[in-house]
Design a protein around this motif. Structure first.
Motif, mmCIF file in Angstrom:
data_model
loop_
_atom_site.group_PDB
_atom_site.id
_atom_site.type_symbol
_atom_site.label_atom_id
_atom_site.label_comp_id
_atom_site.label_asym_id
_atom_site.label_seq_id
_atom_site.Cartn_x
_atom_site.Cartn_y
_atom_site.Cartn_z
ATOM 1 N N LEU A 151 20.535 -30.630 7.867
ATOM 2 C CA LEU A 151 20.628 -30.082 9.223
ATOM 3 C C LEU A 151 19.256 -29.963 9.874
ATOM 4 O O LEU A 151 19.115 -30.221 11.077
ATOM 5 C CB LEU A 151 21.311 -28.713 9.183
ATOM 6 C CG LEU A 151 21.585 -28.126 10.559
ATOM 7 C CD1 LEU A 151 22.674 -28.927 11.245
ATOM 8 C CD2 LEU A 151 21.986 -26.677 10.485
ATOM 9 N N SER A 152 18.220 -29.582 9.083
ATOM 10 C CA SER A 152 16.885 -29.481 9.679
ATOM 11 C C SER A 152 16.442 -30.848 10.192
ATOM 12 O O SER A 152 15.852 -30.948 11.279
ATOM 13 C CB SER A 152 15.894 -28.931 8.659
ATOM 14 O OG SER A 152 15.762 -29.813 7.578
ATOM 15 N N GLN B 46 17.988 -35.528 -1.982
ATOM 16 C CA GLN B 46 18.966 -34.446 -2.085
ATOM 17 C C GLN B 46 20.212 -34.887 -2.831
ATOM 18 O O GLN B 46 20.810 -34.099 -3.574
ATOM 19 C CB GLN B 46 19.346 -33.932 -0.694
ATOM 20 C CG GLN B 46 18.227 -33.212 0.025
ATOM 21 C CD GLN B 46 17.614 -32.113 -0.794
ATOM 22 O OE1 GLN B 46 18.323 -31.348 -1.424
ATOM 23 N NE2 GLN B 46 16.302 -32.041 -0.810
ATOM 24 N N ILE C 31 19.265 -34.700 -6.437
ATOM 25 C CA ILE C 31 19.134 -33.321 -6.908
ATOM 26 C C ILE C 31 20.499 -32.660 -7.041
ATOM 27 O O ILE C 31 20.758 -31.944 -8.016
ATOM 28 C CB ILE C 31 18.203 -32.539 -5.961
ATOM 29 C CG1 ILE C 31 16.763 -32.914 -6.258
ATOM 30 C CG2 ILE C 31 18.373 -31.051 -6.111
ATOM 31 C CD1 ILE C 31 15.816 -32.571 -5.187
ATOM 32 N N ILE D 279 18.328 -31.514 13.465
ATOM 33 C CA ILE D 279 17.842 -30.716 14.597
ATOM 34 C C ILE D 279 16.487 -31.245 15.072
ATOM 35 O O ILE D 279 16.255 -31.410 16.280
ATOM 36 C CB ILE D 279 17.746 -29.231 14.194
ATOM 37 C CG1 ILE D 279 19.145 -28.642 14.051
ATOM 38 C CG2 ILE D 279 16.966 -28.441 15.218
ATOM 39 C CD1 ILE D 279 19.164 -27.225 13.569
ATOM 40 N N PHE E 255 22.745 -28.597 2.781
ATOM 41 C CA PHE E 255 23.030 -28.359 4.192
ATOM 42 C C PHE E 255 21.742 -28.152 4.987
ATOM 43 O O PHE E 255 21.528 -28.783 6.030
ATOM 44 C CB PHE E 255 23.938 -27.133 4.286
ATOM 45 C CG PHE E 255 24.114 -26.580 5.661
ATOM 46 C CD1 PHE E 255 24.857 -27.254 6.604
ATOM 47 C CD2 PHE E 255 23.552 -25.361 6.004
ATOM 48 C CE1 PHE E 255 25.042 -26.733 7.860
ATOM 49 C CE2 PHE E 255 23.727 -24.834 7.258
ATOM 50 C CZ PHE E 255 24.470 -25.520 8.189
ATOM 51 N N GLY E 256 20.848 -27.290 4.474
ATOM 52 C CA GLY E 256 19.611 -26.990 5.198
ATOM 53 C C GLY E 256 18.724 -28.202 5.344
ATOM 54 O O GLY E 256 18.168 -28.449 6.412
ATOM 55 N N ASN E 257 18.622 -28.998 4.279
ATOM 56 C CA ASN E 257 17.770 -30.177 4.341
ATOM 57 C C ASN E 257 18.271 -31.180 5.366
ATOM 58 O O ASN E 257 17.492 -31.712 6.151
ATOM 59 C CB ASN E 257 17.691 -30.843 2.964
ATOM 60 C CG ASN E 257 16.535 -30.323 2.159
ATOM 61 O OD1 ASN E 257 15.389 -30.539 2.513
ATOM 62 N ND2 ASN E 257 16.830 -29.603 1.108
ATOM 63 N N PHE F 276 23.645 -24.554 0.328
ATOM 64 C CA PHE F 276 22.652 -24.335 1.384
ATOM 65 C C PHE F 276 21.477 -25.299 1.263
ATOM 66 O O PHE F 276 20.872 -25.666 2.269
ATOM 67 C CB PHE F 276 22.130 -22.900 1.341
ATOM 68 C CG PHE F 276 22.912 -21.957 2.210
ATOM 69 C CD1 PHE F 276 23.367 -22.370 3.452
ATOM 70 C CD2 PHE F 276 23.191 -20.680 1.795
ATOM 71 C CE1 PHE F 276 24.094 -21.515 4.250
ATOM 72 C CE2 PHE F 276 23.922 -19.814 2.585
ATOM 73 C CZ PHE F 276 24.370 -20.234 3.818
ATOM 74 N N ARG F 277 21.152 -25.715 0.034
ATOM 75 C CA ARG F 277 20.022 -26.626 -0.148
ATOM 76 C C ARG F 277 20.292 -27.962 0.543
ATOM 77 O O ARG F 277 19.480 -28.454 1.332
ATOM 78 C CB ARG F 277 19.781 -26.825 -1.642
ATOM 79 C CG ARG F 277 18.507 -27.564 -1.957
ATOM 80 C CD ARG F 277 18.268 -27.602 -3.443
ATOM 81 N NE ARG F 277 18.132 -26.276 -4.003
ATOM 82 C CZ ARG F 277 18.870 -25.788 -4.986
ATOM 83 N NH1 ARG F 277 19.802 -26.547 -5.506
ATOM 84 N NH2 ARG F 277 18.688 -24.585 -5.449
ATOM 85 N N ILE G 88 26.304 -21.052 -3.665
ATOM 86 C CA ILE G 88 25.689 -20.777 -2.363
ATOM 87 C C ILE G 88 24.353 -21.502 -2.246
ATOM 88 O O ILE G 88 24.075 -22.182 -1.255
ATOM 89 C CB ILE G 88 25.526 -19.257 -2.176
ATOM 90 C CG1 ILE G 88 26.908 -18.602 -2.152
ATOM 91 C CG2 ILE G 88 24.782 -18.944 -0.897
ATOM 92 C CD1 ILE G 88 26.867 -17.109 -2.141
ATOM 93 N N SER G 89 23.513 -21.377 -3.288
ATOM 94 C CA SER G 89 22.203 -22.036 -3.215
ATOM 95 C C SER G 89 22.363 -23.547 -3.230
ATOM 96 O O SER G 89 21.658 -24.267 -2.525
ATOM 97 C CB SER G 89 21.308 -21.567 -4.355
ATOM 98 O OG SER G 89 21.742 -22.084 -5.572
#
Lengths: 92, 223
Positions: free
Chosen positions: B170-171, B206, B209, B174, B166-168, B163-164, B159-160
């Motif tokens: 997607l932000s 990313q 990482i 956006i 995806f969040g990077n 999400f790491r 999950i982490s």
């Protein structure tokens, strides 16, 4: 004061406020990553020949520290774009 | 550019989003790239210096080989091809935003699939190295009452990890979208700097990482 506001608009506004509050989670990773970068700079200053290893370890640690902030971001994005609260209200 | 495919299957409407179509485009590009490299490397003479194209490929392969050797150890070099595939796919996927497509990694299904692959590889190698009983005994380390915590910690990894990434990505998507719609015709003055940060810097970081964490998780399960 709240007379002209429909329930849907009220829920949308509250979701936006919630998204803003969720992004307070960004403070923690900011402090943590800055701390890691500072210590990394100190370590490079002390041992310039180990720079590659230090930078790699620092980036990895920062990425792990970032996770909590990303969780907050995901919550904010879900509140803003998926709007689960509005769906729940409409299905009531 | 947005390519979406809408189709009807067994009377149901199915919309394939543009992120999935972009994933297919990347897969086709990578397959063609692999065929070209395979063709060129068969023709190359071992004694001569490599051509310009092969030199770049060799640099990439040697970089990943060195990364695997220093993170997982020299006896686990058989894992390097998977890491190279992962790095090439993620690199191309994250940099896809530069040419106007939506990056595939801004879709949670793509990143979660990649994270699940890491998760199952970790479980498989943990099972293989420590055996049936040892696998379950690993969860009771260091004390028996910590078992729920260990299981939760193991489940939190994919999950982490997903999400790491995806969040990077997607932000970035956006923020760039907001800027493009806010500035209109003046957007090209300000956005190149942000493209350099969100797409190039953040994307490459990313990728690195994700590959590093995959190597650490799987390498830890192999010991």
């Amino acid at each position: 004061m709240l007379e002209g506001i429909t329930s849907e608009a009220f829920i949308l506004g509250c979701s936006a406020i919630g998204a803003g509050l969720a992004m307070i989670a960004g403070i923690g990773p900011g402090i943590g990553q800055g701390h890691a970068a500072g210590r990394g700079a100190e370590a490079v200053g002390r041992q310039p020949e180990a720079q590659d290893d230090i930078v790699r370890t620092m980036l990895l640690g920062q990425a792990v520290a970032e996770t909590t902030g990303i969780y907050g971001l995901v919550i904010a994005i879900i509140l803003l774009f998926v709007r689960p609260l509005l769906t729940a209200y409409l299905n009531l | 550019m947005k390519i979406e495919i809408a189709m009807k299957l067994f009377g149901k409407d199915i919309l394939i989003p543009d992120t999935i179509v972009n994933t297919w485009i990347i897969l086709i590009i990578l397959t063609i790239f692999a065929l070209i490299v395979n063709n060129k490397i068969k023709k190359a003479e071992a004694g001569e210096k490599p051509s310009r194209f092969l030199n770049v490929v060799e640099v990439l392969v040697e970089f990943v080989d060195g990364l695997v050797k220093s993170t997982m150890g020299p006896n686990k070099m058989f894992f390097a091809p998977y890491i190279l595939t992962l790095v090439m796919f993620l690199l191309l996927a994250n940099l896809f935003g530069l040419i106007g497509f939506t990056p595939p990694t801004s879709d949670y299904s793509v990143t979660f699939t990649l994270a699940l692959m890491t998760f199952f590889l970790t479980q498989y190698y943990s099972f293989k190295t420590s055996g049936f009983l040892g696998y379950f005994k690993n969860f009771t380390e260091p004390m028996a009452f910590l078992t729920p915590l260990n299981i939760l910690g193991e489940l939190a990894n994919p999950i982490s990890l997903s999400f790491r990434l995806f969040g990077n990505v997607l932000s970035g998507v956006i923020i760039m979208g907001l800027l493009y719609s806010a500035l209109g015709y003046f957007a090209p003055i300000f956005t190149p700097v942000l493209h350099a940060y969100f797409d190039v810097f953040s994307g490459v970081l990313q990728t690195f990482i994700f590959a590093m964490l995959t190597m650490i998780f799987v390498g830890g399960a192999m010991d």
